[in-house]
Design an enzyme around this catalytic site. Structure first.
Site, PDB file in Angstrom:
ATOM      1  N   ILE A  32      43.656  39.524  43.944  1.00 29.69           N
ATOM      2  CA  ILE A  32      44.017  38.389  44.785  1.00 29.69           C
ATOM      3  C   ILE A  32      45.440  37.928  44.473  1.00 29.69           C
ATOM      4  O   ILE A  32      46.216  37.587  45.377  1.00 29.69           O
ATOM      5  CB  ILE A  32      43.032  37.207  44.571  1.00 29.69           C
ATOM      6  CG1 ILE A  32      41.588  37.654  44.822  1.00 29.69           C
ATOM      7  CG2 ILE A  32      43.394  36.028  45.456  1.00 29.69           C
ATOM      8  CD1 ILE A  32      41.332  38.164  46.216  1.00 29.69           C
ATOM      9  N   GLU A  33      45.774  37.923  43.205  1.00 26.63           N
ATOM     10  CA  GLU A  33      47.083  37.424  42.785  1.00 26.63           C
ATOM     11  C   GLU A  33      48.223  38.350  43.193  1.00 26.63           C
ATOM     12  O   GLU A  33      49.255  37.896  43.684  1.00 26.63           O
ATOM     13  CB  GLU A  33      47.108  37.226  41.259  1.00 26.63           C
ATOM     14  CG  GLU A  33      46.304  36.043  40.751  1.00 26.63           C
ATOM     15  CD  GLU A  33      46.978  34.728  41.078  1.00 26.63           C
ATOM     16  OE1 GLU A  33      48.182  34.726  41.412  1.00 26.63           O
ATOM     17  OE2 GLU A  33      46.302  33.682  41.011  1.00 26.63           O
TER      18      GLU A  33
END
Length: 278
Positions: free
Chosen positions: A23-24
């Protein structure tokens, strides 16, 4: 991914947190956000320094796969403790900062509202951030339900750690290992100049299958064979383009390698010049 999973297990943290770098950053250690966050865990400069991630012209610990993962373990553990083991709030705080989440909790509590993640007034990015992780976990845990076929990831270390034994160019490591320079750079993204500048030891990551041979080769490598760059002392009347022409390197590359925003240089300063060696 196997390394991150092993560190989560070591620190007794939920293994689902191994999905967080997807996600990051998409697990890209070279990723940089518009706000200046960097690495697979997307540490901001200040947060990185809080957890001992050194950042200078040669090295950015936020991109160091091992150092940044260790820092992320400590940061995540601290956040879940601050929010009494509520991982949804801890993850929201990872994205938005703990102060913002605490303020949202206090605001809801003052208004007699629920204080779980789903009822807090948080930035839109944060409101999306936690569901993204939950959705990704669901997709990976039950891919067949969604018509997905996932490629298996071998549950074994991809990289090993070796000691640089002093200053060393990543291009030299790649040549000795018989792998591409890009692969060595991807494993060592914290070295912003693709060079171990310091003397003494430095922890290099290399493909596990090449580690033993590389240790032997590096032990017998002469000092003059370790570097593909030279230091150039700027004299009065020197120009960046003239120095670049002398060393047969592009002016833009020379500027980039030295962190220069333009072509202005000063007599007495040093330039680091990457050069080709036979």
């Amino acid at each position: 991914f196997p390394f991150v999973s092993s560190q989560l297990e070591k620190h007794e943290l939920p293994l689902e947190l191994a999905y967080l770098p997807f996600i990051e950053s998409g697990y890209n250690p070279g990723a940089t956000s518009p706000s200046g966050a960097a690495g697979i865990w997307q540490f901001m400069p200040g947060t990185g320094k809080m957890y001992g991630l050194k950042q200078d012209w040669w090295y950015d610990g936020r991109r160091d796969i091992i150092a940044s993962t260790t820092a992320a373990m400590d940061h995540l553990d601290k956040l879940q403790q601050e929010f009494d083991g509520d991982w949804l709030l801890a993850l929201a705080a990872y994205n938005a900062g703990p102060t913002r989440v605490q303020r949202a909790i206090q605001r809801n509590r003052s208004n007699g509202k629920l204080v779980d993640f789903w009822h807090l007034q948080l930035p839109e990015e944060t409101r999306d951030y936690v569901p993204k992780l939950l959705a990704l976990r669901t997709l990976i845990m039950t891919p067949a339900i969604y018509g997905l076929t996932l490629q298996p990831v071998a549950d074994k270390p991809y990289f090993s750690v070796i000691d640089s034994g002093g200053a060393l160019d990543l291009a030299v490591v790649a040549r000795l290992a018989g792998v591409s320079v890009d692969e060595i750079r991807r494993l060592n993204p914290a070295l912003t100049r693709q060079t171990v500048q310091r003397t003494g030891s430095y922890r290099l990551l290399v493909p596990a299958s090449h580690a033993a041979a590389l240790r032997t080769q590096l032990a017998g490598l002469a000092a003059q064979q370790r570097l593909h760059w030279v230091r150039h002392s700027i004299n009065a009347g020197d120009t960046l383009s003239g120095i670049a022409q002398r060393y047969r390197i592009g002016t833009a590359r020379l500027r980039q390698f030295n962190g220069l925003s333009d072509s202005r240089i000063m007599a007495g300063d040093l330039l680091i010049v990457p050069v080709a060696r036979g």
